[in-house]
Scaffold this active site. Structure first.
Site, PDB file in Angstrom:
ATOM      1  N   ASP A  90     101.989  -3.412   9.179  1.00  0.00           N
ATOM      2  CA  ASP A  90     100.790  -2.734   9.667  1.00  0.00           C
ATOM      3  C   ASP A  90      99.775  -2.626   8.529  1.00  0.00           C
ATOM      4  O   ASP A  90     100.122  -2.251   7.402  1.00  0.00           O
ATOM      5  CB  ASP A  90     101.157  -1.333  10.173  1.00  0.00           C
ATOM      6  CG  ASP A  90     100.004  -0.676  10.897  1.00  0.00           C
ATOM      7  OD1 ASP A  90      99.816  -0.974  12.085  1.00  0.00           O
ATOM      8  OD2 ASP A  90      99.300   0.132  10.256  1.00  0.00           O
ATOM      9  N   ASN A  96      87.239  -0.601  10.079  1.00  0.00           N
ATOM     10  CA  ASN A  96      86.351  -0.837  11.223  1.00  0.00           C
ATOM     11  C   ASN A  96      85.199   0.168  11.256  1.00  0.00           C
ATOM     12  O   ASN A  96      84.045  -0.209  11.531  1.00  0.00           O
ATOM     13  CB  ASN A  96      87.137  -0.751  12.532  1.00  0.00           C
ATOM     14  CG  ASN A  96      87.852  -2.052  12.859  1.00  0.00           C
ATOM     15  OD1 ASN A  96      87.442  -3.128  12.419  1.00  0.00           O
ATOM     16  ND2 ASN A  96      88.924  -1.967  13.628  1.00  0.00           N
ATOM     17  N   HIS A 125      83.389  -3.981  12.960  1.00  0.00           N
ATOM     18  CA  HIS A 125      84.489  -4.766  13.541  1.00  0.00           C
ATOM     19  C   HIS A 125      84.487  -6.213  13.062  1.00  0.00           C
ATOM     20  O   HIS A 125      85.545  -6.844  12.970  1.00  0.00           O
ATOM     21  CB  HIS A 125      84.416  -4.715  15.071  1.00  0.00           C
ATOM     22  CG  HIS A 125      84.792  -3.379  15.631  1.00  0.00           C
ATOM     23  ND1 HIS A 125      86.099  -2.971  15.778  1.00  0.00           N
ATOM     24  CD2 HIS A 125      84.023  -2.334  16.045  1.00  0.00           C
ATOM     25  CE1 HIS A 125      86.137  -1.746  16.281  1.00  0.00           C
ATOM     26  NE2 HIS A 125      84.884  -1.331  16.451  1.00  0.00           N
ATOM     27  N   ASP A 146      87.699  -7.970  11.588  1.00  0.00           N
ATOM     28  CA  ASP A 146      88.294  -9.236  12.029  1.00  0.00           C
ATOM     29  C   ASP A 146      88.563 -10.158  10.841  1.00  0.00           C
ATOM     30  O   ASP A 146      89.587 -10.854  10.779  1.00  0.00           O
ATOM     31  CB  ASP A 146      87.375  -9.932  13.025  1.00  0.00           C
ATOM     32  CG  ASP A 146      87.352  -9.255  14.383  1.00  0.00           C
ATOM     33  OD1 ASP A 146      88.229  -8.397  14.628  1.00  0.00           O
ATOM     34  OD2 ASP A 146      86.468  -9.593  15.200  1.00  0.00           O
ATOM     35  N   GLU A 148      96.064  -4.171  14.484  1.00  0.00           N
ATOM     36  CA  GLU A 148      96.284  -4.483  13.074  1.00  0.00           C
ATOM     37  C   GLU A 148      97.764  -4.639  12.752  1.00  0.00           C
ATOM     38  O   GLU A 148      98.165  -4.638  11.583  1.00  0.00           O
ATOM     39  CB  GLU A 148      95.668  -3.388  12.189  1.00  0.00           C
ATOM     40  CG  GLU A 148      96.378  -2.046  12.227  1.00  0.00           C
ATOM     41  CD  GLU A 148      95.907  -1.130  13.351  1.00  0.00           C
ATOM     42  OE1 GLU A 148      96.096   0.087  13.230  1.00  0.00           O
ATOM     43  OE2 GLU A 148      95.344  -1.645  14.349  1.00  0.00           O
TER      44      GLU A 148
END
Length: 353
Positions: A234, A242, A247, A251, A277
């Site tokens: 994770d 974010n 965002h 990404d 994630e």
């Protein structure tokens, strides 16, 4: 000279003639042989297989005649097809009002005698005749008339066989074409299905395997009895990435982490994006200590190799035990992940259960 009248079924007769697709085709031995036999039996110097087209008489086979065709109005055979049920015999054309001043009588080939047996299709259309001709007046003996009738039936059978053969060849050609098209479409469909299958097993953002592909691989490994470990990875504090950077940057971070996972873990197992994630790593043929060490290498690689932003990961890892289901094994790895997060993140925790 009396011009031949037109049969009552002329349009249908011409349509039937066109179906045979024989007009203006090259000579064929089979027709030439029947022409020669008819001339030999009837002892005439000339004989033909004559077909009556819209405005001409065309010879499919000929013996003793140089012309390939003549005008229909001059054709003896154009008269003969008016009575398809019998052989038309003209003992002396000079004494017959229909032909006495016909150019074929007054000039080359100087026809005097004519006998023609109509060529009749199975559906009753007279397409032309098998005829014998002479430049001298004469008569045919009954056996010669019967032989001419028999040979005309053979010519008709030959025409029919030729038509059927041509249509079968056409159908086979079409079938081959359709089979080729079907094969091409099938290949395209298989390729599309392969693409769709790949898409259903691949995460669009990172290019890694997706959750479905991971679950299938894990089930297969457990069913095969392989020694496997599952590591759940994770990205730490990804919500902050974010929220602060947007965002699009998030990404990019995920793609960076995926690249490190691929480079580090692909050789020893399957790396997948499980969602958001969270990533998973199916590690083959490793005991728990070895699997945990591999995860530690991965954690350090992420911390040093990500380019967009410096991020860390937390990892929980568990090894399959006897009787483990995929759900149970994943749950133990997930519990170990939460232990890593509670312990301060940026660490690896191995499940001892």
């Amino acid at each position: 000279m009396i011009k031949p009248s037109t049969p009552d079924n002329e349009s249908e007769r011409l349509a039937a003639l066109q179906r045979y697709a024989i007009l203006d085709t090259p000579p064929e031995t089979a027709f030439d042989d029947l022409v020669a036999i008819a001339g030999a039996i009837c002892a005439t110097p000339m004989s033909t297989v004559s077909l009556i087209d819209t405005d001409r008489q065309w010879f499919k086979g000929r013996r003793g005649i140089e012309a390939e065709q003549t005008p229909r109005d001059h054709a003896f055979c154009a008269h003969a097809i008016l009575e398809p049920e019998k052989v038309m015999v003209v003992p002396d054309a000079r004494d017959d009002a229909r032909f006495s001043d016909n150019p074929l009588v007054t000039g080359n080939p100087n026809i005097r005698f004519y006998a023609g047996a109509p060529l009749v299709t199975p559906d009753g259309y007279a397409l032309g005749t098998l005829c014998v001709l002479d430049d001298e007046p004469r008569e045919l003996a009954p056996y010669q008339v019967r032989a001419l009738e028999a040979l005309s039936r053979q010519v008709s059978h030959l025409l029919e066989l030729r038509r059927v053969s041509r249509e079968l060849n056409h159908q086979l050609t079409e079938r081959n074409w359709y089979e080729q098209q079907l094969k091409r479409y099938q290949q395209e469909l298989e390729a599309q299905n392969a693409d769709l299958t790949e898409q259903t097993r691949t995460d669009a953002l990172t290019g890694l395997a997706n959750r479905r592909a991971f679950n299938v691989a894990l089930e297969q490994a457990l069913q095969a009895g392989r020694e496997v470990a599952v590591a759940v990875v994770d990205v730490d504090h990804f919500k902050v990435v974010n929220d602060v950077h947007g965002h699009a940057t998030g990404d990019e971070v995920l793609r960076d982490v995926a690249g490190v996972l691929r480079a580090t873990g692909a050789a020893s197992g399957l790396v997948a994006r499980y969602g958001g994630e969270e990533f998973v790593w199916l590690i083959y043929d490793r005991a728990l200590a070895d699997a945990a060490l591999q995860c530690e290498y991965l954690r350090q690689a992420v911390a040093h190799a990500t380019q967009t932003l410096a991020v860390t990961v937390s990892v929980g890892v568990a090894v399959a035990q006897d009787g483990d289901s995929a759900e149970r094994l994943f749950a133990r790895a997930d519990q170990a992940l939460y232990a890593a997060k509670r312990g301060g993140r940026n660490r690896v925790v191995a499940s001892e259960d």
